[in-house]
Design an enzyme around this catalytic site. Structure first.
Site, PDB file in Angstrom:
ATOM      1  N   HIS A 209       0.804  -1.231   0.000  1.00  0.00           N
ATOM      2  CA  HIS A 209       0.000   0.000   0.000  1.00  0.00           C
ATOM      3  C   HIS A 209       0.832   1.275   0.000  1.00  0.00           C
ATOM      4  CE1 HIS A 209       1.011  -0.151   4.263  1.00  0.00           C
ATOM      5  NE2 HIS A 209       0.679   1.121   4.330  1.00  0.00           N
TER       6      HIS A 209
HETATM    7  C1  UD1 Z   1      -1.794   5.508   6.289  1.00  0.00           C
HETATM    8  C2  UD1 Z   1      -0.431   5.909   6.890  1.00  0.00           C
HETATM    9  C3  UD1 Z   1       0.571   4.784   6.637  1.00  0.00           C
HETATM   10  C4  UD1 Z   1       0.042   3.459   7.124  1.00  0.00           C
HETATM   11  C5  UD1 Z   1      -1.312   3.186   6.495  1.00  0.00           C
HETATM   12  C6  UD1 Z   1      -1.906   1.890   6.985  1.00  0.00           C
HETATM   13  C7  UD1 Z   1       0.039   8.319   6.841  1.00  0.00           C
HETATM   14  C8  UD1 Z   1       0.888   9.361   6.221  1.00  0.00           C
HETATM   15  N1  UD1 Z   1       0.082   7.102   6.246  1.00  0.00           N
HETATM   16  O1  UD1 Z   1      -1.621   5.401   4.888  1.00  0.00           O
HETATM   17  O2  UD1 Z   1       1.768   5.091   7.342  1.00  0.00           O
HETATM   18  O3  UD1 Z   1       0.951   2.447   6.778  1.00  0.00           O
HETATM   19  O4  UD1 Z   1      -2.194   4.268   6.850  1.00  0.00           O
HETATM   20  O5  UD1 Z   1      -3.125   1.641   6.377  1.00  0.00           O
HETATM   21  O6  UD1 Z   1      -0.611   8.587   7.825  1.00  0.00           O
HETATM   22  N2  UD1 Z   1      -9.125   5.053   2.455  1.00  0.00           N
HETATM   23  C9  UD1 Z   1     -10.355   4.488   2.453  1.00  0.00           C
HETATM   24  N3  UD1 Z   1     -10.906   4.137   3.658  1.00  0.00           N
HETATM   25  C10 UD1 Z   1     -10.260   4.339   4.832  1.00  0.00           C
HETATM   26  C11 UD1 Z   1      -8.995   4.922   4.814  1.00  0.00           C
HETATM   27  C12 UD1 Z   1      -8.440   5.284   3.627  1.00  0.00           C
HETATM   28  O7  UD1 Z   1     -10.978   4.288   1.420  1.00  0.00           O
HETATM   29  O8  UD1 Z   1     -10.821   3.967   5.888  1.00  0.00           O
HETATM   30  C13 UD1 Z   1      -8.506   5.406   1.162  1.00  0.00           C
HETATM   31  C14 UD1 Z   1      -8.794   6.803   0.707  1.00  0.00           C
HETATM   32  O9  UD1 Z   1      -8.905   6.799  -0.672  1.00  0.00           O
HETATM   33  C15 UD1 Z   1      -7.542   7.558   1.096  1.00  0.00           C
HETATM   34  C16 UD1 Z   1      -6.472   6.491   0.912  1.00  0.00           C
HETATM   35  O10 UD1 Z   1      -7.095   5.274   1.287  1.00  0.00           O
HETATM   36  O11 UD1 Z   1      -7.314   8.678   0.336  1.00  0.00           O
HETATM   37  C17 UD1 Z   1      -5.245   6.714   1.748  1.00  0.00           C
HETATM   38  O12 UD1 Z   1      -5.588   6.867   3.129  1.00  0.00           O
HETATM   39  P1  UD1 Z   1      -4.612   7.711   4.104  1.00  0.00           P
HETATM   40  O13 UD1 Z   1      -5.103   7.628   5.497  1.00  0.00           O
HETATM   41  O14 UD1 Z   1      -4.367   9.055   3.527  1.00  0.00           O
HETATM   42  O15 UD1 Z   1      -3.226   6.964   3.982  1.00  0.00           O
HETATM   43  P2  UD1 Z   1      -2.881   5.403   3.929  1.00  0.00           P
HETATM   44  O16 UD1 Z   1      -2.385   5.090   2.571  1.00  0.00           O
HETATM   45  O17 UD1 Z   1      -3.979   4.577   4.494  1.00  0.00           O
END
Ligand code: UD1
Length: 375
Positions: A209
């Site tokens: 991811h």
């Molecule tokens: C975040 C953390 C990363 C961790 C990961 C575990 C930061 C900078 N990154 O990355 O260190 O390894 O979590 O999962 O904080 N989304 C959903 N549903 C959710 C959450 C996210 O659909 O419940 C999607 C959205 O499109 C979002 C994308 O995932 O834009 C990324 O989510 P985000 O929290 O920005 O970062 P992660 O890639 O999850």
């Protein structure tokens, strides 16, 4: 007269929850401490958050800030704006933050500016890769923290080299392993490999991811092709993070479905641990899985040029592989050929299931020192 001190934990993203669970339990049993939990809402899908609270037995958060997804600046800023009034109203004596996600650094920054002491669980890890958002979050959070709880001795050394005073650094071990040790019997009993129809032989478990692996379409499609080729050798099961799911969608063509490469939705903690514990090989870019596989003695290939958890390579079962499809495929085939082997390893110091207890004791003596100073 005994004083009750207020401790507030702030969590937001999936990898925070297994670090919170054991400490919430350890603090709940202490008369002098009142512990509450704020969820920022950085992760909000039930399978990224609620299912972890359930599996790990974490009490429901006292507040949820509902920030959701956005760019780094917007997400970090929203957490800061929404947490400030919460900290002003609750006035904790200590704020606890976990790991290296945006929720961690945002809450720590607001607390530090309000003069609230900050404790960082999983302090001192360094990849020295400034292109990783998590590395920025780690360095800034550690700079703001008053109590730095480290999982390994290399983390202590990193902090000392950055000039952090020794009395702030507490080597307590790896709190993820507390959750693992407690959940392992239930995870084994769940028998997720049978449910996913991979129990009859060796299988490979995959998670990917990181933006560096999934945001570049060429890199992602190379990795997916490698997994499809690998699945001809052993079934591959890949719980797909929402971010990765979206990027795979953008590619248009989905990877060859031969029935042996299963792309499934994110799964709860116990189910994931159940699959990890019996895997022949794990291929990942997650931080937590590097540690869990090291503890369990399961071979792990980390698809990254570096790691902030070098102890998993020197004392565990982890190996870094260049994030290119053909390199990953060759390394995975080689790892499967070698089988588990490896002999008995020395346990990693303080990865023993008792880290939360050590943190709770350190917090109690921090409060006791403060009482002495006030007299
Ligand atoms: C975040 C953390 C990363 C961790 C990961 C575990 C930061 C900078 N990154 O990355 O260190 O390894 O979590 O999962 O904080 N989304 C959903 N549903 C959710 C959450 C996210 O659909 O419940 C999607 C959205 O499109 C979002 C994308 O995932 O834009 C990324 O989510 P985000 O929290 O920005 O970062 P992660 O890639 O999850």
């Amino acid at each position: 007269m005994s004083v009750v001190r207020r401790v507030l934990s702030v969590v937001g993203a999936r990898p925070n929850f297994m670090k919170l669970a054991p400490l919430a339990r350890a603090l709940a049993g202490r008369a002098g401490v009142q512990h509450s939990i704020v969820h920022t809402g950085q992760h909000y899908d039930p399978e990224m958050s609620e299912s972890f609270f359930r599996d790990l037995g974490i009490p429901a958060p006292d507040e949820n800030l509902g920030v959701g997804s956005a760019s780094h600046a917007q997400q970090t800023a929203a957490i800061m704006q929404r947490i400030e009034p919460v900290l002003l109203a609750r006035r904790p004596d200590l704020l606890l933050v976990y790991g290296d996600v945006n929720s961690t650094v945002a809450a720590a920054l607001v607390a530090a500016k309000l003069g609230i002491a900050v404790g960082h669980v999983e302090a001192g890890l360094r990849s020295r890769d400034w292109s990783m958002p998590e590395e920025i979050n780690r360095v800034v959070t550690d700079r703001l923290a008053d109590l730095l709880f480290t999982p390994s001795r290399d983390a202590d050394e990193n902090l000392r080299a950055e000039g952090v005073p020794a009395e702030r650094i507490h080597f307590v071990g790896n709190i993820m392993i507390d959750s693992l040790v407690r959940a392992l019997p239930a995870a084994r009993a769940l028998d997720a490999p049978s449910r996913h129809e991979v129990a009859s032989g060796p299988y490979v478990l995959v998670t990917l991811h990181r933006p560096s692996n999934v945001d570049d379409p060429a890199a992602l499609s190379g990795l997916l092709q490698a997994l499809a080729a690998l699945s001809e050798r052993a079934p591959v099961i890949f719980p797909v993070h929402p971010r990765t799911r979206a990027r795979i969608g953008d590619l248009g063509a989905s990877p060859r479905a031969n029935g042996r490469l299963q792309l499934i939705d994110p799964i709860p903690y116990l189910e994931m641990l159940s699959l990890t514990a019996r895997a022949a090989l794990v291929v990942t870019d997650s931080g937590g899985l590097q540690e869990e596989t090291s503890f369990l003695g399961i071979p792990c290939l980390t698809v990254r040029p570096n790691t902030e958890r070098p102890i998993t390579c020197t004392h565990g079962t982890n190996r870094l592989v260049e994030p290119r499809g053909e390199v990953v495929l060759a390394a995975a085939r080689e790892a499967l050929d070698l089988g588990k082997g490896g002999g008995k390893r020395e346990p990693i110091a303080l990865w023993d299931g008792n880290t939360a207890e050590r943190i709770a004791l350190a917090i109690e003596s921090y409060f006791a020192r403060q009482n002495t100073h006030r007299v």
